[in-house]
Design an enzyme around this catalytic site. Structure first.
Site, short mmCIF file in Angstrom:
data_model
loop_
_atom_site.label_atom_id
_atom_site.label_comp_id
_atom_site.label_asym_id
_atom_site.label_seq_id
_atom_site.Cartn_x
_atom_site.Cartn_y
_atom_site.Cartn_z
N ASP A 84 0.29 -1.41 -0.29
CA ASP A 84 0.63 0.18 -0.37
C ASP A 84 0.75 1.06 0.07
O ASP A 84 1.64 0.81 0.03
CB ASP A 84 -0.20 0.29 1.18
CG ASP A 84 -2.07 -0.88 1.19
OD1 ASP A 84 -1.87 -1.29 0.18
OD2 ASP A 84 -2.25 -0.60 2.68
N ASP A 119 -4.57 -3.49 4.93
CA ASP A 119 -5.77 -3.21 6.32
C ASP A 119 -6.88 -3.09 6.26
O ASP A 119 -7.81 -3.25 7.12
CB ASP A 119 -4.37 -1.33 6.23
CG ASP A 119 -4.52 -0.41 5.18
OD1 ASP A 119 -5.82 -0.94 4.79
OD2 ASP A 119 -4.55 0.64 5.31
N ASP A 144 -9.42 -6.35 2.65
CA ASP A 144 -8.02 -6.67 2.16
C ASP A 144 -8.13 -8.50 2.56
O ASP A 144 -6.73 -9.09 2.44
CB ASP A 144 -7.36 -5.64 2.61
CG ASP A 144 -6.76 -4.01 2.17
OD1 ASP A 144 -8.12 -4.33 0.95
OD2 ASP A 144 -7.06 -4.10 2.78
P1 ATP Z 1 -3.55 3.39 -0.07
O1 ATP Z 1 -3.47 3.19 1.32
O2 ATP Z 1 -3.76 1.42 -0.71
O3 ATP Z 1 -2.71 3.80 -0.79
P2 ATP Z 1 -5.18 5.03 0.15
O4 ATP Z 1 -5.70 4.54 1.47
O5 ATP Z 1 -5.04 6.13 0.21
O6 ATP Z 1 -4.66 3.41 -0.60
P3 ATP Z 1 -8.09 4.43 -0.25
O7 ATP Z 1 -8.32 5.28 1.08
O8 ATP Z 1 -8.80 3.75 -0.69
O9 ATP Z 1 -6.49 4.31 -0.60
O10 ATP Z 1 -8.53 6.20 -0.71
C1 ATP Z 1 -8.78 6.50 -1.64
C2 ATP Z 1 -9.19 7.57 -2.18
O11 ATP Z 1 -10.26 7.41 -1.51
C3 ATP Z 1 -7.91 8.47 -1.69
O12 ATP Z 1 -7.30 8.96 -3.02
C4 ATP Z 1 -9.32 9.54 -1.56
O13 ATP Z 1 -9.55 10.42 -2.66
C5 ATP Z 1 -11.01 9.22 -0.88
N1 ATP Z 1 -10.96 8.89 0.17
C6 ATP Z 1 -10.21 8.33 1.37
N2 ATP Z 1 -10.29 9.15 2.68
C7 ATP Z 1 -11.87 9.34 2.22
C8 ATP Z 1 -12.42 9.76 2.80
N3 ATP Z 1 -12.41 9.68 4.78
N4 ATP Z 1 -13.45 10.46 3.22
C9 ATP Z 1 -13.54 10.95 2.01
N5 ATP Z 1 -13.17 10.26 0.93
C10 ATP Z 1 -11.61 9.21 0.63
#
Ligand code: ATP
Length: 944
Positions: free
Chosen positions: A346, A660, A664
Site C-alpha cells: 500500500d 489494512d 483486504d
Molecule cells: P493505500 O493505503 O492503498 O495507499 P489509500 O488509503 O490512499 O490507499 P483509500 O483510503 O481507499 O486509499 O482512498 C482512496 C481515495 O478515496 C483517496 O484518494 C481519497 O480521494 C478518497 N478518500 C480517502 N479517505 C477518504 C475519506 N475518509 N472520506 C472520503 N474520501 C476519502
C-alpha cells in the site's frame, strides 16, 4: 452491576438500550469508570474462552523418553547393570550408568530446548494479543480484549472483531458477519431497536456477538456477556489448546529425519548382525554389549529431534523480527519470507507517513495554497497570483471547508500546545485547514447537527453525512466528500461564487484535468460536494439511506493534501531491489499521485500505471502479462488486489502483500505472505495476515525478509552440521565393521571396535548441544540481502548439501579409523599401544572433527576464516565441549566409566592435526566452487 442480575434475565435484545445500560450501571456517554471496570474484572473474570490445562513439566520431561530407540537403550543399559550384578567384573556398572546419565542429559537438553520454543511461541501469542476500543472515564481507549467486563461501552468500527456479546446503543449503517455463530454468510444490518424476546441469535439485530466481525459502518454497544458466558463460549465449551501448526519446513525435516532414522537403524542392525554372526556371541555379556552398541549408534545418529531445534531457531527468528517491528502470526511465514520475490505494498502509511496536510484548495474561481505544517491550525490561505481571497471566492472556499468539516469523523485536539488528530488522517487534515480559513469548528457542528451518515469504504471511495440546518428549520443538507472521479459522476452542478451553475462536459473535463495536475504534484486529492434536502421529502419517507442520496450533487471544489514519503522508505526500496525483490505499489489513490510517489521512492522509473478500471477490462492473460513489469497500480479496490496477487503468483512470483481494510482479507490470505498494519489495520486484516507490522512501515517488511533469509540460512547451517557429524559417527563404525579384516581389526576372533557405545553417545551429546545451537544464532551473512531469493520449492537439504554431508562423513571416518589403527599395538604411533589408548585417540579425534566441522558449516560458499570471530557463541560452544571432554580423559573415575586413558601433549597435537583435515578439505571444495562461480542464492550456493 447489581450482584443478582444474570445476563439471561436481562434478555438485553428485548429491552430498550437505555434500560439495559442502566441495569448494567453504564453511562452511555462516558462508559464505566476504570476503577469500576477493575472491580468487575475481578468478579467476572477475564474475557477469555477457557482452554485446556497445560501439560505439567514432569510429563513433558518424561515425554523425552518416549522414542522407541531411547527406550531400547534404557532397557539395554538396565540389562547391562543386571549382567554386571551377576558377573561383578568391575567395581561399578560403569557402562549402564554412563549411558543412563547421558540419556538423562540428552533429555534435559531436549526439555530445555522445547521449553524455550514454547516460551517464545507463548510470548508471540501475547504480542499478537487482541485489543478492543472502549469508552472508560469518558475517554476512548484501547484495552486488551481479555480485560473487557459486562457494562463496558464498546466502540465498533468497520473491520473490528467483536470480542464480547453486547447490546447496541447506537449504530451507523453497522453490518456484521456472523457466519461463525449462525452459519449465515451475508452481512447482517444492525439496529438499536428492541426485538422480540424469542428472537434467535441471527434475529437479534440489536446485539453484536463475540467472534463476529463488523464489515461496514460503526456503532457503540454495552457489553452484556464476556468469556464463557458469551454465545461463542456456549458453543465452544471447553476449547482445546490449539497446537501451533507445523511449518512446511518442520514437516520436511520430520520426514527427512524419519527416513534417515530408518537408514541409521538399518546400518546399526547390519553392524550388530555382522558382529554377532562373524565374531560370535561368546556369552550373554557380549551379546548385551553388542546390542547396546548398536542401539547407542542408532540413538546417536538418528536425527529425529531436528524439528524441535528448528522450532527453537524459528522462534528466535520470530523474536528478532518482533524487535524490528514485525510480528509473525503464522510460523511458516518466517520461511516463506526468505523466498519472497515481490513486495506489493500500500502507499498510505506504509511508504508514506500517513500525516496529511492540506496544501491546496481549488474552487470554481481558482487555486488557493495553504501555509503551515503538521496538525497545527497556524497558517493562512494564499490565493494564486497574490490576489485577495474575498467575496464570492471566499464564499466558495468557506462552503468547501464547511462541508469538509461536517462530512468528517475526526477530531482536532490541543493538549499542552500540541495539536493532534484523532481519527482518519485524511479527514483530520481538513480540520486545521478549516481553522486556517477562519472557520469555528464548534460553531459549525452546533449549527449543523448530524442526522445520518454513509460511511467511507475503499470500494465507494465516498463518505457522506446528512445534517440538519439549525439556521433554517426543516432544512437538511447532504455533505459528501471522496475521490474526485467518483464524486463528479454524482454531481450535476457546481458552486460558482454564490450561484449553483450547471456542470458542462467541458467544465467536468477541466476539473479532472486540475485533479491530474494536483496528483502529479504527489498530492492526495479529495473532491467535496453538497446537496439541499427537504425534510420529509419523498426519499426520506421511502426510507432512503444516506448512500442512496448521493446524487444530483453540487460540486464545491478540490482539496489537495501532501503525505510525505517515509524517510527510510527509499533506502528500503533499494535494499529490496538489491536482494532481487521487486517492490510494487498498489493504492486506492489517484494514478498521478501514485506514480509521483513511486518515482520519488525509486519503485518506478516511468509513468506506467494500471488503474482499477483498466484492470477490470483485462483478461487473466493480459493481466498476467502486465503484472510482469508494472510497478504501480492505482485506484484499485480490494477485489482488484486479489486478482493482482493471483496474476503475480501465476507468473511464479512469491508475493508479500500488505493490506489494512476489512475487504483486504482475501488478498492477504491468498498472498504467500499477507502483511497487515498494526496501527491502522483492522482486526479482520490482522487475523488474515501472516505478519503484522507494529509500525506500518515498508522498511519493516524488508527487515523481516532479511531475518527470514537469516533464519533459513541458519537452519541450513546447523542441519548440515548435524547431519555431516552424524554421518561421521555412523561411517566410522560402519567402515570399522565392514573393513575390519583389511584394517587388521578383526582377525583375533573378536572384532576390535574403534569406539564404545558410551563414547558415541558422549560425542553426540557434546556436538548436538551447544555447537548446533550456536550455529542456529550465527550472525547473518553480510551479503544476505545482495543475493537473489532462494528458488521456491527448493527443499531445505539441497543436492550440494548432501554432497557436503557425504564428503565430511567420509573424511571423518577415514581420519578416525586411521588414528585408531595407527595407535593400536604395532601401529606407527608411539603410544602406550593398548586398545584403550587407540579408542581414546579415536574418540578424541572424532570429537575434534565435529568441532572443526562446526566452522565449516557457517557458510557453504565463503571460507570458514571469513568473519571467524563474529559468532562468539560458537567459540564458547567449542570451548565448552573441550572443557567437558578433558575430564573424561584425565579424571580416573571418568576414565573407568568411559574406558579412556590419559593422552600426552603429542597425542593431542596429532589428534588436532588429523581432525583439522576436515576444515582444509572443505575449504578446498569451497574454493573450487567459488572459482566455478555459481550464482549464489540467499542461503548459500548449495542449491543445485
Ligand atoms: P493505500 O493505503 O492503498 O495507499 P489509500 O488509503 O490512499 O490507499 P483509500 O483510503 O481507499 O486509499 O482512498 C482512496 C481515495 O478515496 C483517496 O484518494 C481519497 O480521494 C478518497 N478518500 C480517502 N479517505 C477518504 C475519506 N475518509 N472520506 C472520503 N474520501 C476519502
Amino acid at each position: 452491576m447489581p450482584e443478582n442480575i444474570k445476563v439471561e434475565q436481562i434478555a438485553p435484545h428485548a429491552r430498550p438500550a437505555a434500560d439495559v445500560a442502566a441495569e448494567l450501571g453504564t453511562d452511555i456517554a462516558t462508559g464505566l469508570s476504570s476503577s469500576e471496570a477493575q472491580v468487575r474484572l475481578e468478579r467476572s473474570g477475564a474475557n477469555e474462552l477457557e482452554s485446556e490445562v497445560a501439560v505439567p513439566a514432569w510429563r513433558r520431561f518424561l515425554a523425552q523418553f518416549k522414542d522407541a530407540l531411547v527406550l531400547l537403550l534404557v532397557a539395554a543399559a538396565a540389562i547391562s547393570c543386571i549382567v554386571w550384578a551377576v558377573e561383578r567384573e568391575t567395581s561399578l556398572p560403569y557402562e549402564g550408568l554412563v549411558i543412563i546419565t547421558i540419556l538423562l542429559l540428552n533429555a534435559i537438553l531436549g526439555f530445555v530446548q522445547e521449553g524455550r520454543a514454547e516460551k517464545a511461541l507463548a510470548s508471540l501469542r501475547a504480542m499478537a494479543a487482541p485489543e478492543a476500543s472502549v469508552v472508560r472515564d469518558g475517554e476512548q481507549r484501547r484495552v486488551a480484549t481479555r480485560d473487557l467486563v459486562p457494562g463496558d461501552l464498546l466502540i465498533i468500527n468497520e473491520g473490528d472483531t467483536v470480542s464480547a456479546d453486547a447490546r447496541l446503543v447506537e449504530v451507523v449503517e453497522l453490518q456484521t458477519l456472523e457466519a461463525s455463530l449462525t452459519g449465515e454468510s451475508s452481512p447482517v444490518l444492525k439496529s438499536a431497536e428492541p426485538v422480540e424476546s424469542e428472537a434467535g441469535i441471527g434475529d437479534r439485530l440489536n446485539m453484536v456477538f463475540a467472534g463476529t466481525t463488523a464489515s461496514f459502518g460503526h456503532g457503540r454497544a454495552v457489553v452484556t456477556a464476556t468469556g464463557m458466558s458469551t454465545e461463542l463460549g456456549r458453543i465452544a465449551g471447553m476449547l482445546k489448546t490449539t497446537k501451533s501448526p507445523t511449518t512446511p519446513l518442520q514437516r520436511e525435516l520430520d520426514h527427512t529425519g524419519k527416513q534417515l532414522g530408518v537408514a541409521v537403524v538399518v546400518i546399526a542392525a547390519v553392524v550388530v548382525a555382522t558382529l554377532l554372526v562373524l565374531y560370535g556371541a561368546r556369552d550373554a555379556a557380549t551379546v548385551v554389549r553388542v546390542l547396546m552398541f548398536g542401539v547407542a549408534l542408532a540413538v546417536a545418529a538418528a536425527p529425529e529431534g531436528l524439528a524441535a531445534v528448528v522450532t527453537v531457531v524459528l522462534a528466535m527468528g520470530v523474536q528478532r523480527m518482533a524487535r524490528r517491528g514485525a510480528i509473525v502470526r503464522k510460523l511458516p511465514a518466517v520461511e516463506t519470507l526468505g523466498s519472497a520475490t515481490v513486495i506489493a505494498s500500500d502507499k498510505t502509511g506504509t511508504l508514506t507517513r500517513n500525516e496529511m496536510t492540506v496544501r491546496v484548495l481549488v474552487t470554481a474561481t481558482g487555486r488557493v495554497e495553504l501555509t503551515g505544517t503538521g496538525n497545527s491550525p497556524e497558517g493562512e490561505l494564499r490565493p494564486k497570483d497574490q490576489q485577495k481571497l474575498e467575496g464570492p471566492w471566499k464564499n466558495e472556499t468557506d462552503e468547501l471547508l464547511r462541508a469538509a468539516v461536517l462530512a468528517n469523523n475526526a477530531e482536532l485536539i490541543e493538549k499542552d500546545g500540541v495539536w493532534s488528530i484523532q481519527g482518519d488522517p485524511t479527514e483530520g487534515s481538513l480540520l486545521p485547514a478549516a481553522k486556517k480559513a477562519g472557520l469555528d469548528l464548534g460553531e459549525v457542528h452546533e449549527r449543523y447537527p448530524r442526522v445520518a451518515e454513509a460511511p467511507f469504504s475503499s470500494e465507494r471511495k465516498l463518505m457522506s453525512t446528512v445534517n440538519e440546518d439549525g439556521g433554517s428549520p426543516g432544512h437538511r443538507i447532504l455533505f459528501t466528500k471522496g475521490a474526485p472521479g467518483m464524486l463528479l459522476e454524482r454531481c450535476t452542478h457546481e458552486l460558482s461564487g454564490e450561484q449553483k451553475v450547471l456542470l458542462t462536459p467541458e467544465r467536468r473535463a477541466q476539473i479532472l484535468q486540475v485533479t491530474e495536475s494536483l496528483a502529479a504534484e504527489a498530492l492526495r486529492t479529495l473532491g467535496v460536494a453538497s446537496r439541499s434536502l427537504d425534510t420529509g421529502g419523498p426519499e426520506e419517507e421511502a426510507g432512503g439511506r444516506a448512500t442512496e442520496l448521493e446524487r444530483d450533487l453540487v460540486f464545491l471544489g478540490l482539496i489537495g493534501m501532501i503525505d510525505p514519503p517515509r524517510p527510510e522508505a527509499r533506502a528500503a526500496v533499494e535494499r529490496a531491489r538489491a536482494a532481487g525483490i521487486r517492490p510494487i505499489l498498489i493504492t486506492g489513490d489517484h494514478p498521478g499521485t501514485a506514480v509521483a510517489i513511486a518515482k520519488e521512492l525509486g519503485i518506478s522509473a516511468d509513468d506506467r500505471v494500471v488503474t482499477g478500471a483498466q484492470l477490470e477490462s483485462m483478461s487473466e492473460q493480459e493481466l498476467a502479462a502486465a503484472a510482469r513489469d508494472i510497478a504501480v497500480y492505482a485506484r484499485v479496490n480490494p477485489q482488484h488486489k486479489l486478482r493482482i496477487v493471483k496474476a503475480l503468483q501465476g507468473n511464479g512470483e512469491i508475493v508479500a502483500m500488505t493490506g489494512d481494510g476489512v475487504n483486504d482479507a482475501p488478498a492477504l490470505k491468498s498472498a504467500d505472505i499477507g502483511v497487515a498494519m498494526g496501527i491502522t489495520g483492522t482486526d479482520v486484516s490482522k487475523e488474515a495476515a501472516d505478519l503484522v507490522l507494529t509500525d506500518d512501515n515498508f522498511a519493516t517488511i524488508v527487515a523481516a525478509v532479511e531475518e527470514g533469509r537469516a533464519v533459513f540460512s541458519n537452519i541450513r547451517k546447523f542441519l548440515g552440521y548435524l547431519l555431516s557429524s552424524n554421518a561421521g559417527e555412523v561411517l566410522t563404525v560402519f567402515f570399522s565393521v565392514v573393513l575390519a579384516r583389511p584394517l587388521g581389526l578383526g582377525d583375533r576372533g573378536m572384532l576390535v571396535l574403534p569406539l564404545l557405545a558410551t563414547q558415541i553417545l558422549w560425542i553426540n551429546l557434546l556436538t548436538d548441544g551447544a555447537p548446533a545451537l550456536a550455529l542456529g544464532v550465527d550472525p547473518p551473512d553480510p551479503d544476505l540481502m545482495r543475493r537473489p531469493p532462494r528458488p521456491s520449492g527448493e527443499g531445505v537439504i539441497s543436492r550440494k548439501m548432501r554432497w557436503n554431508i557425504g564428503i565430511v562423513g567420509v573424511v571423518m571416518a577415514v581420519g578416525t579409523l586411521f588414528i585408531f589403527d595407527a595407535s593400536l599395538p604395532g601401529g606407527f604411533i608411539d603410544g602406550p599401544g593398548g586398545i584403550e589408548y587407540g579408542r581414546t585417540m579415536a574418540f578424541t579425534t572424532l570429537m575434534l572433527f565435529q568441532l572443526f566441522n562446526a566452522f565449516n558449516a557457517r557458510s557453504y560458499v565463503h571460507s570458514a576464516f571469513r568473519g571467524v570471530f563474529r559468532n562468539g557463541w560458537l567459540w564458547a560452544a567449542v570451548g565448552l565441549s573441550i572443557a567437558l571432554h578433558i575430564p573424561v580423559i584425565y579424571v580416573p573415575f571418568l576414565q573407568a566409566a568411559f574406558g579412556t586413558v590419559r593422552l600426552s601433549g603429542g597425542d593431542w597435537v596429532l589428534s588436532i592435526a588429523v581432525a583439522s583435515s576436515v576444515l582444509w578439505i572443505v575449504e578446498g571444495v569451497k574454493f573450487l566452487s567459488r572459482i566455478r562461480q555459481q550464482p549464489a542464492t540467499a542461503e548459500g550456493p548449495l542449491t543445485k
